[in-house]
Design a protein around this motif. Structure first.
Motif, PDB file in Angstrom:
ATOM      1  N   ARG A 248      13.630   0.639   2.737  1.00 15.80           N
ATOM      2  CA  ARG A 248      14.554   0.766   3.881  1.00 15.80           C
ATOM      3  C   ARG A 248      15.707  -0.190   3.606  1.00 15.80           C
ATOM      4  O   ARG A 248      15.525  -1.413   3.639  1.00 15.80           O
ATOM      5  CB  ARG A 248      13.863   0.375   5.198  1.00 15.80           C
TER       6      ARG A 248
ATOM      7  N   GLY B 136       2.965   4.141   1.090  1.00 16.86           N
ATOM      8  CA  GLY B 136       3.392   4.498   2.455  1.00 16.86           C
ATOM      9  C   GLY B 136       3.956   3.335   3.247  1.00 16.86           C
ATOM     10  O   GLY B 136       4.619   3.533   4.260  1.00 16.86           O
ATOM     11  N   ASP B 137       3.715   2.105   2.774  1.00 11.39           N
ATOM     12  CA  ASP B 137       4.284   0.927   3.462  1.00 11.39           C
ATOM     13  C   ASP B 137       5.801   0.924   3.319  1.00 11.39           C
ATOM     14  O   ASP B 137       6.324   1.272   2.254  1.00 11.39           O
ATOM     15  CB  ASP B 137       3.797  -0.379   2.803  1.00 11.39           C
ATOM     16  N   GLU B 138       6.465   0.456   4.351  1.00 13.15           N
ATOM     17  CA  GLU B 138       7.923   0.335   4.252  1.00 13.15           C
ATOM     18  C   GLU B 138       8.333  -1.079   3.842  1.00 13.15           C
ATOM     19  O   GLU B 138       7.691  -2.070   4.230  1.00 13.15           O
ATOM     20  CB  GLU B 138       8.569   0.712   5.585  1.00 13.15           C
TER      21      GLU B 138
ATOM     22  N   GLU C 138       0.868  -1.177   0.000  1.00 16.30           N
ATOM     23  CA  GLU C 138       0.000   0.000   0.000  1.00 16.30           C
ATOM     24  C   GLU C 138       0.906   1.228   0.000  1.00 16.30           C
ATOM     25  O   GLU C 138       1.965   1.202   0.639  1.00 16.30           O
ATOM     26  CB  GLU C 138      -0.817   0.032   1.297  1.00 16.30           C
TER      27      GLU C 138
ATOM     28  N   ALA D 243       5.087  -8.738   9.732  1.00 17.64           N
ATOM     29  CA  ALA D 243       5.286  -8.377   8.325  1.00 17.64           C
ATOM     30  C   ALA D 243       5.258  -9.633   7.444  1.00 17.64           C
ATOM     31  O   ALA D 243       5.002 -10.746   7.928  1.00 17.64           O
ATOM     32  CB  ALA D 243       6.625  -7.660   8.183  1.00 17.64           C
TER      33      ALA D 243
ATOM     34  N   SER E 195      10.128  -1.470  11.422  1.00 17.03           N
ATOM     35  CA  SER E 195       9.314  -0.631  12.306  1.00 17.03           C
ATOM     36  C   SER E 195       7.868  -1.099  12.155  1.00 17.03           C
ATOM     37  O   SER E 195       7.578  -2.022  11.379  1.00 17.03           O
ATOM     38  CB  SER E 195       9.413   0.840  11.893  1.00 17.03           C
ATOM     39  N   ASN E 196       6.981  -0.429  12.840  1.00 17.98           N
ATOM     40  CA  ASN E 196       5.574  -0.829  12.710  1.00 17.98           C
ATOM     41  C   ASN E 196       5.023  -0.540  11.314  1.00 17.98           C
ATOM     42  O   ASN E 196       3.979  -1.040  10.935  1.00 17.98           O
ATOM     43  CB  ASN E 196       4.723  -0.137  13.785  1.00 17.98           C
ATOM     44  N   LYS E 197       5.767   0.277  10.562  1.00 13.78           N
ATOM     45  CA  LYS E 197       5.314   0.578   9.188  1.00 13.78           C
ATOM     46  C   LYS E 197       5.804  -0.464   8.186  1.00 13.78           C
ATOM     47  O   LYS E 197       5.469  -0.401   7.008  1.00 13.78           O
ATOM     48  CB  LYS E 197       5.857   1.943   8.766  1.00 13.78           C
ATOM     49  N   THR E 198       6.649  -1.408   8.635  1.00 17.77           N
ATOM     50  CA  THR E 198       7.197  -2.404   7.697  1.00 17.77           C
ATOM     51  C   THR E 198       6.082  -3.323   7.201  1.00 17.77           C
ATOM     52  O   THR E 198       5.448  -4.015   7.995  1.00 17.77           O
ATOM     53  CB  THR E 198       8.282  -3.266   8.385  1.00 17.77           C
ATOM     54  N   LYS E 199       5.880  -3.343   5.895  1.00 19.79           N
ATOM     55  CA  LYS E 199       4.909  -4.294   5.337  1.00 19.79           C
ATOM     56  C   LYS E 199       5.610  -5.591   4.997  1.00 19.79           C
ATOM     57  O   LYS E 199       5.101  -6.675   5.256  1.00 19.79           O
ATOM     58  CB  LYS E 199       4.244  -3.694   4.086  1.00 19.79           C
TER      59      LYS E 199
END
Ligand code: PMP
Ligand code: GLN
Length: 386
Positions: free
Chosen positions: A136, A111-113, A109, A193, A157-161
């Motif tokens: 990243r 914005g996902d890392e 999505e 993830a 991080s919590n944003k890691t997809k």
């Protein structure tokens, strides 16, 4: 004129095409782009030939012909003891490249890392960025390509997809060991993830090592997309037949992307790949054994000339540092120079970094006839006067 897509427009032509064109133009021995100089196994080609005339040539099923999907399931059970349901968990794609793109477009999505390990294969970054993902990057460093655990943990991080793991890794030739895989798996699970596992070189591992899929780590069966390629496993890179397995929940979005990317792959090539995956152990053993001997041949030759060869436990690429040869210039300059002046082409390793990377290393592809490798070494030896 209005401008084209800015992400894709920011990339030049891939280094493989650039170096192959240069090799053709100058009639040099092409150890740049990764492709074998043989024509693949006769029996696999014979099945493709036969199927072209005896089977339908219209659109095959979107997820792949049943024979190949079943063969992929059987192959993963046979080599890795991975159970999978061929109907809900397998897909056939037009090369591993398409499987990678479908997985990334299906899962990311904006914005996902996405965590990646450099140096990396050149199709990853443009697709991630086009899908709206934020890369990243962490680096494995030569000569041993050790995994920097602290940096890798800090990249999550919590944003890691998802994490994209290429094992065995192009261009480094690194085969991730059990402890590294366990460490990676802990991070992927800990941050809830996924992992896209580019395992196209799964059968090209040396020195008695065995390929170990990340999917087999605890907690990873449902989180991984495991990707393979007939191009590498059967030395038929022009066929562009890829395959992947993943849990039904991951396979569903991947199939949604696949249906709008290529939808299908030539049916006769799928049937021949299904046949190939069922070949005897001796086929897979000699593929790796032959390549290991070629790795040793090119390594010895390059070291004699004054290159510093790096570790290579898998793939068909050997990286060699040329700083000891007295050349002044970048790795791109070096690869161009040896093409024009020595008649041998290699690929600059800086092309596998998204920013400035190491630039004193050239990647040599060794899946070639021994005579050709020996001739390449002789040419380099003559050029560098050793
Ligand atoms: N991943 C890696 C790491 C590769 O080196 C390649 C080489 N072509 C691919 C994917 C693409 O495989 P395919 O030709 O099956 O698309
Ligand atoms: N995977 C091959 C390599 O690394 C090339 C693939 C390509 O040419 N796109 O050389």
């Amino acid at each position: 004129m209005k401008s084209a897509n800015s992400v894709l427009s920011s990339y030049g032509t891939t280094v493989f095409e650039v170096m192959s064109r240069l090799a053709i133009e100058h009639g040099s021995i092409n150890l740049g782009q990764g492709f074998p100089d043989g024509n693949g196994p006769d029996d696999v080609r014979a099945v493709a030939h036969e199927a072209l005339d005896s089977s339908p040539n219209q659109y095959p099923p979107m997820m792949g012909v049943p024979e190949l999907r079943q063969a992929v399931t059987t192959h993963n059970k046979r080599f890795y003891d991975i159970d999978s349901n061929w109907q809900s968990e397998t897909i056939v794609t037009s090369g591993a490249t398409e499987a990678l793109a479908a997985a990334m477009f299906g899962l990311i999505e904006p914005g996902d890392e996405v965590v990646l390990i450099e140096p990396l294969y050149d199709s990853y970054m443009p697709i991630i960025q086009r899908a709206g993902g934020i890369p990243r990057l962490v680096r494995v460093e030569p000569p041993h390509w050790t995994l920097p655990r602290k940096e890798l943990a800090a990249a999550f991080s919590n944003k890691t997809k998802l994490l994209l793991l290429n094992n065995p890794q192009n261009p480094t030739g690194k085969v991730f060991d059990d402890e590294e895989l366990a460490f990676i798996a802990d991070l992927v699970c800990g941050f809830d993830a996924y992992a896209i596992c580019d395992e196209v070189y799964e059968h090209l591992v040396f020195d008695g090592l065995k390929h170990n899929p990340l999917m087999n780590q605890p907690g990873m069966r449902e989180r991984c997309v495991k990707i393979g390629s007939a191009g590498k496993t059967f030395s038929l890179t022009g066929w562009k037949v890829g395959y992947a397995i993943a849990s039904p929940a991951l396979m569903a979005p991947i199939a949604k992307a696949h249906q709008f990317l290529t939808f299908t792959t030539p049916p006769n090539l799928q049937k021949a790949t299904a046949y190939g995956l069922g070949k005897d152990d001796s086929y897979f053993e000699s593929l790796a054994g032959d390549l290991q001997a070629k790795r040793d041949l090119i390594k010895t030759g390059l070291e004699r000339i004054g290159f510093t060869a790096m570790d290579c436990s898998g793939t068909y690429f050997l990286n060699a540092d040329f700083s000891g040869l007295g050349f002044i210039g970048s790795d791109e300059d070096f690869c161009r120079m040896i093409t024009l002046e020595a008649g041998v082409t290699a690929v600059p390793v800086s092309a596998f970094y998204s920013g400035p990377g190491i630039d004193t290393v050239a990647r040599f592809c060794f899946c070639k006839e021994d005579d050709l490798l020996l001739e390449a070494i002789a040419r380099l030896e003559k050029h560098f006067g050793t």
